[in-house]
Design an enzyme around this catalytic site. Structure first.
Site, mmCIF file in Angstrom:
data_model
loop_
_atom_site.group_PDB
_atom_site.id
_atom_site.type_symbol
_atom_site.label_atom_id
_atom_site.label_comp_id
_atom_site.label_asym_id
_atom_site.label_seq_id
_atom_site.Cartn_x
_atom_site.Cartn_y
_atom_site.Cartn_z
ATOM 1 N N SER A 103 -75.665 -61.573 -34.303
ATOM 2 C CA SER A 103 -75.981 -60.154 -34.150
ATOM 3 C C SER A 103 -74.862 -59.475 -33.369
ATOM 4 O O SER A 103 -74.011 -60.149 -32.772
ATOM 5 C CB SER A 103 -77.331 -59.997 -33.442
ATOM 6 O OG SER A 103 -77.341 -60.746 -32.251
ATOM 7 N N GLU A 108 -73.785 -55.911 -30.850
ATOM 8 C CA GLU A 108 -74.286 -54.811 -30.010
ATOM 9 C C GLU A 108 -73.266 -53.666 -29.952
ATOM 10 O O GLU A 108 -72.068 -53.901 -29.834
ATOM 11 C CB GLU A 108 -74.547 -55.366 -28.606
ATOM 12 C CG GLU A 108 -75.127 -54.351 -27.664
ATOM 13 C CD GLU A 108 -75.586 -55.005 -26.370
ATOM 14 O OE1 GLU A 108 -76.302 -56.025 -26.404
ATOM 15 O OE2 GLU A 108 -75.206 -54.475 -25.312
ATOM 16 N N THR A 115 -77.362 -49.855 -27.413
ATOM 17 C CA THR A 115 -77.790 -49.788 -26.008
ATOM 18 C C THR A 115 -78.403 -48.421 -25.675
ATOM 19 O O THR A 115 -78.298 -47.458 -26.437
ATOM 20 C CB THR A 115 -76.617 -50.062 -25.048
ATOM 21 O OG1 THR A 115 -75.638 -49.052 -25.251
ATOM 22 C CG2 THR A 115 -76.015 -51.429 -25.291
ATOM 23 N N HIS A 153 -82.208 -50.687 -28.016
ATOM 24 C CA HIS A 153 -82.587 -51.156 -26.681
ATOM 25 C C HIS A 153 -83.495 -50.077 -26.098
ATOM 26 O O HIS A 153 -83.245 -48.885 -26.283
ATOM 27 C CB HIS A 153 -81.370 -51.296 -25.780
ATOM 28 C CG HIS A 153 -80.407 -52.358 -26.201
ATOM 29 N ND1 HIS A 153 -79.596 -53.019 -25.307
ATOM 30 C CD2 HIS A 153 -80.132 -52.888 -27.420
ATOM 31 C CE1 HIS A 153 -78.858 -53.903 -25.960
ATOM 32 N NE2 HIS A 153 -79.151 -53.841 -27.254
ATOM 33 N N GLY A 177 -83.893 -52.254 -17.307
ATOM 34 C CA GLY A 177 -82.835 -51.301 -16.973
ATOM 35 C C GLY A 177 -82.631 -51.249 -15.472
ATOM 36 O O GLY A 177 -83.265 -51.997 -14.714
ATOM 37 N N ASP A 178 -81.720 -50.395 -15.030
ATOM 38 C CA ASP A 178 -81.412 -50.256 -13.598
ATOM 39 C C ASP A 178 -81.648 -48.819 -13.168
ATOM 40 O O ASP A 178 -81.347 -47.893 -13.920
ATOM 41 C CB ASP A 178 -79.947 -50.645 -13.344
ATOM 42 C CG ASP A 178 -79.732 -52.128 -13.563
ATOM 43 O OD1 ASP A 178 -80.479 -52.921 -12.951
ATOM 44 O OD2 ASP A 178 -78.860 -52.486 -14.367
ATOM 45 N N GLN A 223 -61.193 -54.313 -17.147
ATOM 46 C CA GLN A 223 -62.542 -53.970 -17.626
ATOM 47 C C GLN A 223 -63.501 -55.158 -17.460
ATOM 48 O O GLN A 223 -64.626 -55.013 -16.968
ATOM 49 C CB GLN A 223 -62.427 -53.576 -19.099
ATOM 50 C CG GLN A 223 -63.690 -53.100 -19.745
ATOM 51 C CD GLN A 223 -63.507 -53.000 -21.254
ATOM 52 O OE1 GLN A 223 -62.992 -53.924 -21.895
ATOM 53 N NE2 GLN A 223 -63.893 -51.876 -21.815
ATOM 54 N N PHE A 262 -66.890 -55.244 -15.179
ATOM 55 C CA PHE A 262 -68.209 -55.557 -15.750
ATOM 56 C C PHE A 262 -68.811 -56.777 -15.051
ATOM 57 O O PHE A 262 -69.995 -56.811 -14.739
ATOM 58 C CB PHE A 262 -68.098 -55.920 -17.233
ATOM 59 C CG PHE A 262 -67.847 -54.765 -18.169
ATOM 60 C CD1 PHE A 262 -67.914 -53.449 -17.749
ATOM 61 C CD2 PHE A 262 -67.551 -55.016 -19.506
ATOM 62 C CE1 PHE A 262 -67.671 -52.402 -18.638
ATOM 63 C CE2 PHE A 262 -67.311 -53.985 -20.398
ATOM 64 C CZ PHE A 262 -67.369 -52.681 -19.963
ATOM 65 N N HIS A 276 -74.634 -63.466 -30.080
ATOM 66 C CA HIS A 276 -74.814 -62.005 -30.045
ATOM 67 C C HIS A 276 -73.521 -61.428 -29.457
ATOM 68 O O HIS A 276 -73.193 -61.701 -28.296
ATOM 69 C CB HIS A 276 -76.009 -61.637 -29.164
ATOM 70 C CG HIS A 276 -76.245 -60.167 -29.014
ATOM 71 N ND1 HIS A 276 -76.876 -59.398 -29.969
ATOM 72 C CD2 HIS A 276 -75.932 -59.297 -28.005
ATOM 73 C CE1 HIS A 276 -76.957 -58.141 -29.567
ATOM 74 N NE2 HIS A 276 -76.385 -58.056 -28.370
HETATM 75 C C1 LIG Z 1 -78.763 -58.503 -23.698
HETATM 76 C C2 LIG Z 1 -78.793 -57.423 -22.642
HETATM 77 C C3 LIG Z 1 -78.841 -56.088 -23.039
HETATM 78 C C4 LIG Z 1 -78.888 -55.070 -22.091
HETATM 79 N N1 LIG Z 1 -78.935 -53.762 -22.511
HETATM 80 C C5 LIG Z 1 -79.048 -52.768 -21.612
HETATM 81 C C6 LIG Z 1 -79.176 -51.389 -22.019
HETATM 82 O O1 LIG Z 1 -79.142 -51.078 -23.210
HETATM 83 N N2 LIG Z 1 -79.343 -50.456 -21.076
HETATM 84 C C7 LIG Z 1 -79.393 -50.772 -19.739
HETATM 85 O O2 LIG Z 1 -79.554 -49.853 -18.912
HETATM 86 N N3 LIG Z 1 -79.265 -52.049 -19.306
HETATM 87 C C8 LIG Z 1 -79.092 -53.045 -20.208
HETATM 88 N N4 LIG Z 1 -78.989 -54.358 -19.783
HETATM 89 C C9 LIG Z 1 -78.957 -54.643 -18.337
HETATM 90 C C10 LIG Z 1 -80.380 -54.798 -17.763
HETATM 91 O O3 LIG Z 1 -81.096 -53.596 -17.912
HETATM 92 C C11 LIG Z 1 -80.241 -55.162 -16.291
HETATM 93 O O4 LIG Z 1 -79.736 -56.474 -16.166
HETATM 94 C C12 LIG Z 1 -81.495 -54.976 -15.444
HETATM 95 O O5 LIG Z 1 -81.110 -55.103 -14.073
HETATM 96 C C13 LIG Z 1 -82.583 -56.022 -15.691
HETATM 97 O O6 LIG Z 1 -83.230 -55.823 -16.869
HETATM 98 P P1 LIG Z 1 -84.266 -56.965 -17.402
HETATM 99 O O7 LIG Z 1 -84.874 -56.418 -18.610
HETATM 100 O O8 LIG Z 1 -83.579 -58.249 -17.466
HETATM 101 O O9 LIG Z 1 -85.289 -56.928 -16.175
HETATM 102 P P2 LIG Z 1 -86.451 -57.919 -15.700
HETATM 103 O O10 LIG Z 1 -86.688 -59.013 -16.650
HETATM 104 O O11 LIG Z 1 -87.595 -57.051 -15.333
HETATM 105 O O12 LIG Z 1 -85.817 -58.573 -14.387
HETATM 106 C C14 LIG Z 1 -85.185 -57.759 -13.389
HETATM 107 C C15 LIG Z 1 -85.203 -58.497 -12.045
HETATM 108 O O13 LIG Z 1 -86.541 -58.506 -11.528
HETATM 109 C C16 LIG Z 1 -86.989 -59.840 -11.338
HETATM 110 N N5 LIG Z 1 -88.406 -59.832 -11.762
HETATM 111 C C17 LIG Z 1 -88.878 -59.707 -13.026
HETATM 112 N N6 LIG Z 1 -90.226 -59.701 -13.023
HETATM 113 C C18 LIG Z 1 -90.615 -59.811 -11.728
HETATM 114 C C19 LIG Z 1 -91.871 -59.847 -11.078
HETATM 115 N N7 LIG Z 1 -93.023 -59.735 -11.786
HETATM 116 N N8 LIG Z 1 -91.887 -59.969 -9.712
HETATM 117 C C20 LIG Z 1 -90.741 -60.052 -9.007
HETATM 118 N N9 LIG Z 1 -89.505 -60.031 -9.580
HETATM 119 C C21 LIG Z 1 -89.451 -59.906 -10.920
HETATM 120 C C22 LIG Z 1 -86.106 -60.723 -12.206
HETATM 121 O O14 LIG Z 1 -86.021 -62.037 -11.694
HETATM 122 C C23 LIG Z 1 -84.778 -59.969 -12.110
HETATM 123 O O15 LIG Z 1 -84.123 -60.274 -10.912
HETATM 124 C C24 LIG Z 1 -78.889 -55.396 -20.705
HETATM 125 C C25 LIG Z 1 -78.827 -56.754 -20.313
HETATM 126 C C26 LIG Z 1 -78.772 -57.750 -21.266
HETATM 127 C C27 LIG Z 1 -78.691 -59.195 -20.828
#
Ligand SMILES: Cc1cc2nc3c(=O)[nH]c(=O)nc-3n(C[C@H](O)[C@H](O)[C@H](O)COP(=O)(O)OP(=O)(O)OC[C@H]3O[C@@H](n4cnc5c(N)ncnc54)[C@H](O)[C@@H]3O)c2cc1C
Length: 292
Positions: free
Chosen positions: A12, A14, A45, A74, A105-106, A209, A213, A263
Site C-alpha cells: 500500500s 500513503e 493523511t 486517515h 492524532g496529536d 528531513q 521526522f 506500506h
Molecule cells: C501509519 C501511521 C499513520 C499516521 N497518520 C497520521 C495522520 O494522518 N494524521 C496525524 O495527525 N497523525 C498520524 N499519525 C501519527 C499518530 O497520530 C501519532 O503517532 C499519535 O501520537 C498516536 O496516534 P495512535 O492512533 O497511535 O494513538 P493511540 O493508539 O491512542 O496511542 C497514543 C498513545 O497513548 C497510549 N495509550 C493508548 N491507549 C491508552 C489507554 N487506554 N490508556 C493509557 N495510554 C494509552 C499509547 O501507548 C500511546 O503512547 C500516523 C501514525 C502512523 C504510525
C-alpha cells in the site's frame, strides 16, 4: 515471527493532501506514475485535529472514483466529537469508501480540549458501533514504542486494545532497524494478536528531513546510517543512492522473514518508490497477491 505468514501480501502507499495548486499538480503526476503498480490501497493523511479535513476528503474521493484504486482516508479523533466523526464516516460511506486508517492524532499546540475521544481504541470502537463491518479498519503500531508510552508493555497493551476494539490490520511507524519489527511481532504473537502488521517504509531522499521526522516520531536512525548520511553533506545524489540501497535491503529482509507486505510513505514523490519496487522485483507480485 510465524503468524504473519498466512496473509497474502499487502502493498500500500500513503499520500498527503496537497495544499496548493502546484502541490496538487505534483500529486497528480506522482499518482500517474505509481498507479500502474496497483497498490492494494492508497491512504491519505489527515492534518492535526482535522485541519486538512476537506482536502483529505477530496483527495480520497479523487483516488477512489477517478483512478480505479482503493482509497483509505486517515481519520484522527483527538479534539473531535462523536458528531464530527459520525459525519465524516457517513460522508465516506456515501462516497463508496470501505477502508479507513483510524488514529488518535496529536493535539495541535495551543488547543486546550482533547474532545470526546482520548485514544485510538475508542475511535475504532465508535466506528464499529456506528457502521458495523462496513469499513476495513487499519490502526497504527510502533515497533520502537510510541514516544508518549510509559514502557513497551503498556504500549503493547494499548495496541491490543485497538485490535480488540475491531481493527482488521495495522501499519507501523517507520523504522530502520528490522530487529525492532521482528521483536515487536513476536511480542504481539505472545499476546495472541493475529492481524497483519505491515511495516511502514520511509524512503530516504533528504537527510535533514529524515532527521527532523525521526526526532518527532521517535524513529531511531542507527549511528552507522547517520554517520554516512552526514558524510554526504549536500550531495543529494549520493544520499538518494545510499537511501535506495539501504531501504531496498530493509524491505527485502522484512519480506524474506515473513512481513505481510509493505506500506510506503511516499511523501507524494514517485522516484524512490519506483526504485525500491524495481529492486524488489515487485512488478510481478503486485498484480496477483501471493500467499506467503
Ligand atoms: C501509519 C501511521 C499513520 C499516521 N497518520 C497520521 C495522520 O494522518 N494524521 C496525524 O495527525 N497523525 C498520524 N499519525 C501519527 C499518530 O497520530 C501519532 O503517532 C499519535 O501520537 C498516536 O496516534 P495512535 O492512533 O497511535 O494513538 P493511540 O493508539 O491512542 O496511542 C497514543 C498513545 O497513548 C497510549 N495509550 C493508548 N491507549 C491508552 C489507554 N487506554 N490508556 C493509557 N495510554 C494509552 C499509547 O501507548 C500511546 O503512547 C500516523 C501514525 C502512523 C504510525
Amino acid at each position: 515471527m510465524e503468524s504473519q505468514k498466512h496473509y497474502s501480501r499487502i502493498y500500500s502507499m500513503e499520500f498527503f493532501p496537497p495544499r496548493t495548486s502546484e502541490a496538487e499538480a505534483a500529486l497528480v503526476h506522482t499518482l500517474d506514475r505509481l498507479a500502474p503498480l496497483k497498490p492494494r490501497f492508497c491512504s491519505v493523511t489527515f492534518g492535526a485535529a482535522g485541519s486538512t479535513r476537506e482536502k483529505t476528503f477530496e483527495t480520497v474521493c479523487d483516488i477512489q472514483q477517478n483512478r480505479n484504486l482503493e482509497a483509505a482516508p486517515h481519520i484522527s479523533c483527538i479534539a473531535s466529537t462523536r458528531t464530527n466523526i459520525r459525519d465524516v464516516l457517513l460522508a465516506y460511506k456515501d462516497n463508496g469508501i470501505r477502508h479507513i486508517v483510524a488514529l488518535r492524532g496529536d493535539m495541535p499546540s495551543g488547543m486546550m480540549s482533547a474532545g470526546e475521544f482520548r485514544y485510538a481504541n475508542e475511535l475504532v470502537a465508535f466506528i464499529r458501533e456506528e457502521t458495523g463491518d462496513h469499513f476495513h479498519i487499519e490502526v497504527a503500531a510502533y515497533p520502537e514504542m510510541h514516544p508518549q508510552a510509559h514502557n513497551l508493555e503498556a504500549d503493547l497493551k494499548s495496541f491490543r486494545r485497538k485490535v480488540d476494539a475491531g481493527a482488521n490490520g495495522a501499519i507501523t511507524q517507520y523504522f530502520f532497524n528490522p530487529e525492532a519489527y521482528f521483536r515487536f511481532i513476536d511480542d504481539c504473537e505472545k499476546l495472541g494478536i493475529d492481524i497483519p502488521i505491515v511495516p511502514g517504509i520511509m524512503p530516504i531522499t533528504n537527510y535533514a528531513q529524515i532527521a527532523r521526522f525521526s526526532e518527532m516520531c521517535g524513529a531511531d536512525i542507527p549511528r552507522w546510517m547517520r554517520k554516512r548520511l552526514e558524510g554526504f553533506g549536500d550531495n543529494r545524489q549520493a544520499i538518494r543512492a545510499f537511501g535506495l540501497e539501504v531501504i531496498s535491503d530493509l524491505c527485502q529482509r522484512l519480506l524474506e522473514q515473513g512481513a505481510p507486505g509493505l506500506h510506503f510513505y511516499t511523501l507524494n514523490q514517485a522516484d524512490a518508490i519506483l526504485g525500491i519496487w524495481s529492486n524488489l522485483g515487485l512488478e510481478h507480485e503486485s498484480l496477483e497477491p501471493v500467499l506467503i
